[in-house]
Enzyme design. Structure first.
Site, PDB file in Angstrom:
ATOM      1  CB  SER A 236     -12.274 -12.415  -0.139  1.00 20.01           C
ATOM      2  OG  SER A 236     -12.161 -10.935  -0.583  1.00 20.01           O
TER       3      SER A 236
ATOM      4  CE  LYS B 108      -8.863 -10.117   2.224  1.00 16.26           C
ATOM      5  NZ  LYS B 108      -9.397 -11.243   1.468  1.00 16.26           N
TER       6      LYS B 108
ATOM      7  N   PRO C 256       0.836  -1.304   0.057  1.00 12.90           N
ATOM      8  CG  PRO C 256      -0.016  -1.084   2.143  1.00 12.90           C
ATOM      9  CD  PRO C 256       0.581  -2.128   1.117  1.00 12.90           C
ATOM     10  N   PRO C 257       0.203   2.522  -0.323  1.00  9.03           N
ATOM     11  CG  PRO C 257      -1.220   3.967  -1.628  1.00  9.03           C
ATOM     12  CD  PRO C 257      -1.130   2.537  -0.694  1.00  9.03           C
ATOM     13  N   GLY C 258       2.643   4.634   1.172  1.00  7.77           N
ATOM     14  CA  GLY C 258       3.296   5.019   2.312  1.00  7.77           C
ATOM     15  C   GLY C 258       3.873   3.856   3.174  1.00  7.77           C
TER      16      GLY C 258
ATOM     17  CE  LYS D 238       4.619   0.907  -3.260  1.00 10.18           C
ATOM     18  NZ  LYS D 238       4.181   1.506  -1.986  1.00 10.18           N
ATOM     19  CB  THR D 239       9.715   5.550  -3.930  1.00 10.29           C
ATOM     20  OG1 THR D 239       8.472   5.112  -4.518  1.00 10.29           O
ATOM     21  CG2 THR D 239      10.662   6.298  -4.683  1.00 10.29           C
TER      22      THR D 239
END
Length: 831
Positions: A732, A775, A410-412, A415-416
């Protein structure tokens, strides 16, 4: 104050003034016996006009422009009166309003011959100089200068010396007229015919553009015509020397230009003759020579060098004005500026790499270990080179396989920034390209040179910019690539991200192979599913899940807070955050898997403190939990699970989105009808089919669940998943829908602290799903205490942080009956 008009007008105005005077407009004095003949009687008091940078001589005409208000009024009064004005030169040409002490005392009495009004408010005059005068004394300074004047007689001798000087000046003036384009033939013809030595001296001096104010004033103040002619002769000698030197320089420059043109045509003819004779052309242009040196120094592979030299030969045969010249030059510039043989040396120190990765990122143990494994293999291969017989290119390629990593999360979650840390640990340069929204294949592979404005693709452009062939290359947002009629960029990436193929990557613009095998490619994505399977197969998938609350607190204390303090120019002792304050910010002001919004909120607190310090309050701030609303305002997020599940028919499910794990609520209601079933919430086909399967299962187990059979005959059921503006799909949510329908029809509420996920079959089996870690973390953030999972997902619990496992209860279900038993309250629990 009066300014001189351009010298180009002088000759024309002289002819015009002479002609108009001869016709009776105004008498021109001829020097000798002027006062005796009674043509003119000079007044003893005149208005004085200072001139800036110019001297008006007697017996000459001079155009001037009046711009100052004082001078304009003087001219108006003179025109309305006797039209006579005293003209004197100012000692300082830069002085705008000179006074009596700022002008020369000897000047010229002049008549206003013509007057022209312009649209900008200024006035143009044609002044005719009449006689010399001397200012005796100034009478007044307002509204303009007035002075008592006295005529100064001039001597015009008749002697052999004067005649010789006159002829000499006429001869010099003819040469001056030839070198000065501003002097027309008519003006020159009129001046050389003048017999009066005084008039000749003044007329010639009036045409000399190089005559300074001081020299002109000195010439005016001389009383004898002989002295004036001598001085003028000397000044003309100097003026002619300057003009002849300028003419010589211009002639040489023109001759050089003609010579260059002549040499160009001769050189082209010589090239044609040599081509016919089969001889080589020794002459080489500077641009061709420069590119030849660059090609030799670039270290290109054989095919690329051969293509570069072929294009260079074409460039040498084309003139610079040819349309194809710029195309070939640009192509050669790209070829010679690429890092064909330039690379940085890897730092293979494992302990250094571990230190760098730990400094920049908290946790991420799996990813860090993968990077260290890569470094360890490279280091061992370097140390044991030669011990193994297999050192073929295939072995080298196998060594590099698996280096293409894909960070999914997910963002934040970092990763970068993790890519930057890898580059720093390796000692390589870092380059990043965002692929979000890219739809044109040419963005990856470049345009062919046949198109106007063609350029290489982003890969080649980035390598040229970073100036090395082995950087850490991050391709961001690879899951957001698009495709349309212009091509499919994800298909173009198949060659780029394949170690077996990218050794000879061919950009459409370059059309020569470039080795990308030494580039360490890293891709990032929020979701793995949108990435095409062939592209996904070429990458090693490493998942970054969301952070727990404790991890977020550690990351904030160790990384986010120090960075925000530096960016906002705060010292560490001026602002401190307690752990309780950070936990409250995480729970009440952010709702995310990563830490990007948490850093924003920390930045807001820092800016509030900076504002206080700027206003004079330098008291150190220690932020505690109870102080958070004072800095960030009202809380933004509230637990809603208990509120949503207060009535039967609502169940809490767990899902995975591009932003990480999320809670979803399935709501069911019934009304009078006849077996109708409606599903809403912008659901995909798979999710709608799961809803149908859930209803069919509940109907098949109606007797076991205590549901009267006639309920289905007399009832319409509506199943809704809120947040209808957000598309949803996937299997799901099957158990969640089944629990919501069972809760609605049995009247038993779903427990408020239970979340569930799993796919169901018509026979009631619960099948495994993906994204279990995300989840469970979402359930933990939402305050749930129990999570129902398919039994086959039991092994995924090992990936969940220990503190989360210890704080939650996990129910492993084989069938939907197990789910309902754990999720539904007993009958009557709604009270």
């Amino acid at each position: 104050m009066i300014e001189s008009i351009s010298d180009e007008m002088s000759a024309l105005l002289w002819n015009m003034l002479s002609a108009s005077a001869a016709l009776g407009g105004l008498a021109l004095p001829n020097g000798d016996g002027f006062e005796d003949k009674g043509f003119f009687r000079a007044p003893t008091q005149l208005p004085i006009l200072p001139l800036r940078g110019v001297v008006v001589f007697p017996m000459t005409a001079m155009p001037v422009r009046v711009g100052e208000r004082r001078s304009a009024r003087l001219v108006d009064d003179a025109v309305a009166g006797q039209r006579l004005v005293g003209l004197v030169a100012a000692r300082d040409p830069e002085l705008k309003s000179p006074g009596p002490s700022d002008v020369y005392r000897v000047g010229t009495i002049a008549a206003v011959h013509r007057l022209f009004r312009s649209s900008d408010g200024s006035t143009a005059l044609v002044m005719q100089g009449l006689l010399r005068m001397r200012i005796v004394r100034f009478v007044s300074e307002a509204p303009y200068l007035m002075a008592r004047v006295q005529l100064i007689p001039e001597r015009s001798e008749q002697s052999h010396e004067v005649e010789v000087l006159r002829r000499h000046i006429v001869s010099q003036f003819k040469r001056l007229a030839e070198l000065t384009p501003a002097i027309t033939d008519e003006t020159a013809s009129l001046i050389v015919k003048l017999e009066n030595p005084l008039q000749l001296a003044y007329a010639v001096a009036n045409q000399m553009k190089g005559l300074g104010v001081e020299d002109a004033q000195h010439l005016l103040e001389l009383d004898s015509a002989t002295d004036k002619l001598r001085m003028l002769s000397a000044l003309m000698v100097q003026e002619l020397e300057v003009l002849e030197l300028e003419h010589k320089i211009q002639s040489e420059a023109q001759s050089e230009m003609n010579k260059t043109k002549r040499e160009y045509f001769l050189r082209e003819q010589l090239k044609a003759i040599r081509r016919e004779l089969g001889e080589s052309d020794d002459g080489e242009r500077l641009d061709v020579k420069e590119f030849r040196e660059k090609i030799e120094a670039a270290g290109m592979p054989e095919e690329a060098e051969k293509e570069a030299r072929r294009e260079l030969e074409r460039l040498g045969k084309l003139p610079p004005v040819a349309p194809e010249y710029s195309v070939i030059r640009t192509y050669l510039d790209w070829l010679t500026s690429l890092p064909w043989n330039v690379s940085t040396e890897d730092n293979l120190d494992i302990s250094h790499a571990r230190q760098v990765l730990d400094e920049d990122h908290y946790d991420l143990k799996e990813l860090k270990e993968r990077i260290l494994e890569y470094l360890a293999v490279r280091k061992l291969r370097e140390e044991r080179k030669g011990e193994f017989e297999e050192e073929s290119p295939d072995a080298i390629r196998r060594e590099r396989e698996g280096v293409i990593l894909c960070f999914v999360g997910p963002p934040g979650t970092g990763k970068t920034s993790l890519g930057r840390s890898i580059a720093r640990a390796l000692g390589r340069k870092f380059v990043r390209q965002s692929l979000g929204g890219v739809r044109d294949e040419a963005e990856i592979r470049g345009h062919r040179r046949t198109y106007v404005g063609a350029m290489p693709g982003r890969i080649i452009q980035a390598l040229r910019r970073v100036e090395t062939k082995n950087p850490v290359f991050m391709l961001d947002e690879v899951d957001k690539l698009g495709h349309d009629f212009r091509g499919d960029p994800s298909s173009a990436l198949l060659e780029v991200l394949d170690p077996e193929q990218n050794r000879e990557f061919r950009d459409h613009y370059l059309d020569v192979p470039f080795d990308l095998s030494q580039v360490m490619f890293i891709t990032t994505a929020n979701l793995l599913e949108p990435i095409p399977a062939p592209l996904r197969d070429r990458m090693e998938i490493l998942r970054l899940s969301g952070y727990t609350e404790t991890e977020k607190v550690r990351i904030a204390q160790d990384y986010l807070i120090p960075r925000q303090l530096r960016e906002n120019s705060l010292r560490p002792d001026e602002l401190q955050f307690s752990d309780d304050a950070l936990r409250r910010i995480i729970r009440e002001y952010t709702h995310e898997s990563g830490v990007r919004n948490l850093e924003r909120e920390i930045g807001r607190v820092c800016r509030r403190v900076v504002t206080r310090i700027a206003e004079g309050d330098t008291e150190p701030v220690v932020l505690r939990a109870e102080d958070v609303p004072d800095f960030l305002g009202k809380r933004r997020y509230f637990p809603e699970t208990a509120l949503r599940t207060q009535v039967p028919g609502v169940a809490t499910g767990l899902s995975v989105t591009s932003a990480g794990g999320e809670l979803i609520f399935c709501e069911a209601t019934k009304m009078a009808g006849s077996k109708g079933f409606v599903v809403t919430g912008q659901l995909g086909d798979v999710m709608k089919e799961s809803a149908q399967a859930a209803l069919s299962y509940v109907r098949s187990k109606a007797a076991e669940l205590g549901i009267p059979e006639e309920v289905f005959e007399q009832t319409d059921i509506h199943l809704h998943v809120p947040a209808g503006a957000v598309p949803k799909d996937g299997p799901s949510a099957g158990v969640t829908m089944a629990a919501a329908l069972a809760s609605l029809l049995t009247g038993r509420r779903v427990r408020s602290d239970v979340g569930m996920t799993g796919e169901i079959t018509l026979r009631g089996q619960v099948l495994p799903v993906g994204g279990v870690k995300e989840k469970v973390l979402a359930a933990h953030r939402g305050g749930l205490k129990t999570v129902i999972l398919p039994r086959q997902n039991e092994q995924d619990l090992e990936d969940i942080p220990e503190e989360v496992r210890e704080s939650m209860t996990f129910v492993l279900a084989d069938t939907v009956a197990d789910v309902l038993e754990a999720a539904l309250e007993e009958k009557g629990g709604e009270e």
